[in-house]
Design an enzyme around this catalytic site. Structure first.
Site, PDB file in Angstrom:
ATOM      1  N   GLN A 167     -21.937  26.455  -2.529  1.00 30.46           N
ATOM      2  CA  GLN A 167     -21.309  26.415  -3.851  1.00 30.46           C
ATOM      3  C   GLN A 167     -20.920  27.808  -4.316  1.00 30.46           C
ATOM      4  OE1 GLN A 167     -24.651  23.390  -5.296  1.00 30.46           O
ATOM      5  NE2 GLN A 167     -23.319  23.918  -6.989  1.00 30.46           N
ATOM      6  N   PHE A 183     -24.745  19.199  -5.871  1.00 31.77           N
ATOM      7  CA  PHE A 183     -25.592  18.954  -7.052  1.00 31.77           C
ATOM      8  C   PHE A 183     -26.499  20.135  -7.387  1.00 31.77           C
ATOM      9  CE2 PHE A 183     -25.133  14.898  -4.654  1.00 31.77           C
ATOM     10  CZ  PHE A 183     -24.154  14.337  -5.461  1.00 31.77           C
ATOM     11  N   GLU A 188     -26.165  25.960  -4.159  1.00 31.96           N
ATOM     12  CA  GLU A 188     -25.838  27.167  -4.921  1.00 31.96           C
ATOM     13  C   GLU A 188     -26.507  28.385  -4.295  1.00 31.96           C
ATOM     14  OE1 GLU A 188     -25.866  28.888  -9.502  1.00 31.96           O
ATOM     15  OE2 GLU A 188     -26.315  26.781  -9.129  1.00 31.96           O
ATOM     16  N   ARG A 204     -32.570  27.662 -19.514  1.00 34.67           N
ATOM     17  CA  ARG A 204     -31.725  26.584 -20.024  1.00 34.67           C
ATOM     18  C   ARG A 204     -32.581  25.450 -20.584  1.00 34.67           C
ATOM     19  NH1 ARG A 204     -26.324  24.699 -19.870  1.00 34.67           N
ATOM     20  NH2 ARG A 204     -25.679  26.654 -18.901  1.00 34.67           N
ATOM     21  N   ARG A 245     -28.370  19.594 -10.771  1.00 36.24           N
ATOM     22  CA  ARG A 245     -27.548  19.081 -11.865  1.00 36.24           C
ATOM     23  C   ARG A 245     -28.349  18.960 -13.177  1.00 36.24           C
ATOM     24  NH1 ARG A 245     -23.890  13.826 -10.575  1.00 36.24           N
ATOM     25  NH2 ARG A 245     -22.147  14.257 -11.985  1.00 36.24           N
ATOM     26  N   ALA A 305     -23.028  25.173 -13.467  1.00 34.61           N
ATOM     27  CA  ALA A 305     -23.070  25.222 -14.925  1.00 34.61           C
ATOM     28  C   ALA A 305     -21.945  24.401 -15.552  1.00 34.61           C
ATOM     29  CB  ALA A 305     -23.023  26.672 -15.430  1.00 34.61           C
ATOM     30  N   GLU A 327     -22.417  17.992 -15.639  1.00 28.97           N
ATOM     31  CA  GLU A 327     -23.848  17.874 -15.899  1.00 28.97           C
ATOM     32  C   GLU A 327     -24.220  17.088 -17.157  1.00 28.97           C
ATOM     33  OE1 GLU A 327     -26.075  21.699 -14.241  1.00 28.97           O
ATOM     34  OE2 GLU A 327     -24.332  22.248 -15.447  1.00 28.97           O
TER      35      GLU A 327
END
Length: 777
Positions: free
Chosen positions: A203, A234, A238, A316, A348, A517, A727
């Site tokens: 990703q 998902f 990343e 987050r 996600r 994100a 998301e």
């Protein structure tokens, strides 16, 4: 399922790879033809959760048939490190083994089978130690990953001390496997001198480039990373894609031959990180009406053996601890813990669902305590539009559509009547119980690490009028490339058939951010628009000159328009040429027909030390009403009905957005019900395969499910006035979990609070029912 289409891009095309997928001709990493002298790689991984390495003997393995190369930490020419933020994760274990599955050597052979068999010949001499495998064990051992984070506002302790009503509890949510269809894959191809071409299922190509650069000890300009598409991600690609890329690149450098590495399904599930488990201790104060006066929560997360993105994920979760509710006095403490499990990674929602679930559970407890409908408690605590509209971190909550969405979903779900029918059913059914719940979502959109909010694009117009677009985002099934083709076509005024979108490549668009994100369309769409604007600025004067000469009149550049492949003078549309003619003539007039676009999200910042700032460009809102049926004997849950409304701004592609809402919701439903990862006392995962790990199937999706995109809700200052949809739909599935809890609570006539965690597996439901029955005695 209608949307406001005033600014909507007309004629929604299907996913640009849909037909290729059906035909089986879409090219993924492992579909690429074999390179000359290509080798296949397999990792040798730790059987221990925690151990000191005394020696790694590869001598016998090197003699195995077909084996050409084996690497250990001593073979890494650069830095033995691949931590994306904190350098606390080695590329290959050299001193300690920190989890079952920790890679300490990698074998390259003529075939995968030969490489696999050779790993069994590597002699690992290690001294096993006592591992830490749970959050409670980590807390007891003070095994902190990173320092405490805090977000706080108001007088929390003072309010808790004097409040009339206080409830407290502990809430747990578990891990989740990404279960992308394409496992972690990479092909590393050495080139001239130090060059390395890396085809990676990632990703984040720029980060993969950086990690490969570090382990090889060479500058990034020697490394090119290319990604055409992913077979799902998902969040699981990343950072985790960096591992196989780094191993393949080191093997390719040592052997001088191309190296292909792709993990088997079982190996992938066994050694990669998961969604972060959270364990949160909460205390909440409220008045007689249910309005929240104070909230204190300690969020504890299991980061695994290394930090990876844990702090951003925890952050987050903290930034969404209040979800859709204004809480005047609030303290959110974020604790990260190190355990001897694979380093947990992005997934996600990125911590938001784990943080949001705690306050939703607390609100449900308030409603049961006061004998009120939970939706009544939610409504009086919603953020307002003029007052009570400041988040705990100091940002203003803007474009608040909560009440509008609530009004629509109450109507389309027939919530009040359905709830009455369910209560009547439960009153007369002893063992089968039904539940219903409405849950809102407020989801902040942007990377909370502010500098990541930037993107680039490169557009070429060829002299025949065809167009090539490249951007820094990654297509992983979510339809990003389709949307970007639509954006380029709409902004330039041409048909999508003219446009070819090429694989993401670090030599075309450098220094990109991860496609994560939920920002892929926002960032890359605006970068494409910037490139188009540059091209139009060059083309308009040329078009005015060409049209003026052809029709023997004077035409101002500002009057030129391009629509539907036609270039014309808006004051006289008969003065026109086709776009292909313009491109050809502009080329002969020596016009530069290539542009590099760039975008950075404006006006976002966050001071982590103070816990204040404006970390999000905007918020996406949504609500879901779910109805379930629960068999209290065996714990079986059936999702019977769902109504979802999602705020997507002015959608770029309605069907893609609806698909994302449905997919996110169903994946979230798996997290809250069936997806339960088990490890034994030695830290070995027990269900690392599709026959023992239960993701939602077609039978788990209710026939009676409806999704609607919120109408007349444009999002200014974003590409085509749209909003992210990747998301935000995921946590809407918490409404299904709340409905399960409602069904269980009916056994006690909603007088007692059920003890239930996420996921609410059949086993957990039965245990919750038994616990409730015991407390009723």
């Amino acid at each position: 399922m209608q949307t406001n289409r005033k600014h909507h891009i007309s004629h929604d095309p299907i996913h640009d790879s849909a037909i290729k997928h059906v035909q089986g001709i879409s090219i993924y990493i492992d579909d690429m033809p074999q390179f000359h002298k290509e080798l296949q790689a397999c990792p040798a991984v730790s059987p221990y959760a925690f151990a000191d390495i005394k020696n790694i003997d590869i001598s016998e393995a090197l003699k195995a048939p077909g084996v050409h190369c084996i690497i250990t930490a001593k073979d890494i020419p650069g830095e033995n490190q691949m931590g994306p933020v904190f350098h606390d994760e080695v590329c290959l274990a050299d001193k300690e083994l920190l989890c079952v599955g920790h890679t300490y050597a990698v074998v390259a052979a003529d075939t995968y089978e030969q490489a696999y068999l050779a790993t069994k010949l590597i002699k690992l001499d290690a001294i096993e130690k006592e591992p830490i495998l749970t959050i409670d064990q980590a807390i007891a051992a003070d095994s902190r990953l990173q320092p405490l984070r805090v977000i706080e506002r108001g007088k929390v302790d003072e309010t808790l001390a004097k409040s009339k009503h206080i409830l407290k509890g502990q809430f747990k949510s578990g891990a989740q496997e990404h279960w992308y269809l394409e496992t972690q894959s990479c092909i590393a191809v050495p080139g001239e001198e130090l060059e390395m071409m890396v085809y990676s299922s990632t990703q984040h190509p720029s980060e993969t480039q950086a990690i490969v650069s570090e382990v090889l000890g060479i500058p990034r300009h020697e490394i090119t990373v290319e990604t055409r598409r992913l077979g799902g991600a998902f969040g699981g690609k990343e950072t985790s894609g960096n591992h196989v890329a780094a191993w393949a690149a080191v093997l390719a450098r040592k052997s001088g031959r191309p190296v292909r590495m792709r993990l088997t399904r079982d190996m992938d599930q066994a050694i990669t990180g998961k969604r972060h488990p959270f364990q949160s201790d909460w205390k909440i104060a409220f008045d007689d009406t249910g309005r929240i006066e104070a909230y204190h929560v300690d969020m504890h997360t299991d980061g695994g053996m290394a930090t990876d993105l844990t702090m951003a994920i925890l952050e987050r979760g903290m930034l969404h601890a209040e979800n859709a509710y204004y809480i005047p006095n609030i303290r959110i403490n974020g604790h990260s813990w190190k355990t001897n499990l694979p380093s947990n990674v992005a997934f996600r929602g990125f911590g938001q669902p784990q943080g949001m679930a705690v306050i939703e559970n607390a609100i449900d407890a308030i409603a049961r305590y006061l004998g009120k409908d939970a939706n009544e408690i939610r409504r009086i605590n919603y953020y307002d539009t003029k007052e009570r509209n400041i988040a705990p971190y100091g940002a203003e909550i803007t474009q608040n559509h909560l009440l509008k969405i609530e009004e629509e979903i109450l109507q389309c779900s027939d919530y009040l009547n359905r709830k009455k029918e369910i209560d009547d059913f439960n009153a007369h059914s002893k063992f089968i119980k039904k539940g219903i719940s409405l849950v809102p979502v407020k989801f902040g959109i942007s990377f909370t690490t502010s500098f990541l909010n930037q993107a680039g694009a490169l557009i070429h117009i060829y002299s025949d009028g065809s167009i090539q677009v490249n951007h820094g985002g990654i297509e992983m099934g979510q339809g990003l490339n389709t949307k970007m083709i639509q954006v380029a076509a709409a902004e330039l005024g041409v048909s999508i058939d003219r446009i070819k979108l090429t694989p993401t490549n670090t030599s075309k668009v450098p220094n990109t951010s991860a496609t994560a994100a939920s920002s892929g369309s926002d960032l890359n769409g605006m970068a494409i628009k910037d490139a188009v604007d540059q091209l139009k600025e060059r083309l308009m004067p040329v078009a005015a000159q060409i049209l003026g000469e052809e029709f023997k009149c004077e035409i101002a550049a500002e009057n030129i328009r391009i629509e539907n492949d036609l270039v014309f003078d808006q004051s006289n549309k008969k003065h026109s040429i086709c776009f292909s003619d313009l491109a050809s003539k502009a080329y002969f007039q020596q016009t530069h027909l290539s542009a590099a676009g760039y975008y950075r999200t404006p006006d976002i910042w966050f001071d982590r030390a103070k816990g204040v700032g404006k970390p999000f460009h905007y918020y996406a809102y949504g609500m879901a009403v779910c109805e379930v049926e629960v068999d209290t004997y065996d714990g079986k849950v059936k999702l019977q009905r769902a109504r979802i409304i999602e705020d997507a701004g002015e959608t770029i592609n309605e069907q893609i957005d609806i698909g994302q809402v449905l997919g996110g919701f169903v994946q979230g439903f798996g997290w809250v019900t069936s997806e339960d990862i088990k490890w034994n006392e030695k830290g070995r995962i027990l269900n690392a395969s599709p026959d023992t790990y239960k993701i939602p199937g077609i039978g788990d999706i209710p026939v009676d499910i409806e999704v609607k995109l919120l109408e007349k809700a444009p999002n200014d200052n974003t590409i085509r006035r749209s909003k992210a949809v990747g998301e935000p739909p995921f946590p809407l599935a918490i409404s299904a979990w709340m409905a399960i809890k409602y069904a269980i609570a009916s056994l006690a006539n909603h007088k007692l609070e059920p003890n239930l965690k996420i996921p609410a597996t059949n086993e957990e439901v039965v245990l919750s029912v038994r616990d409730l029955e015991e407390r009723l005695k």
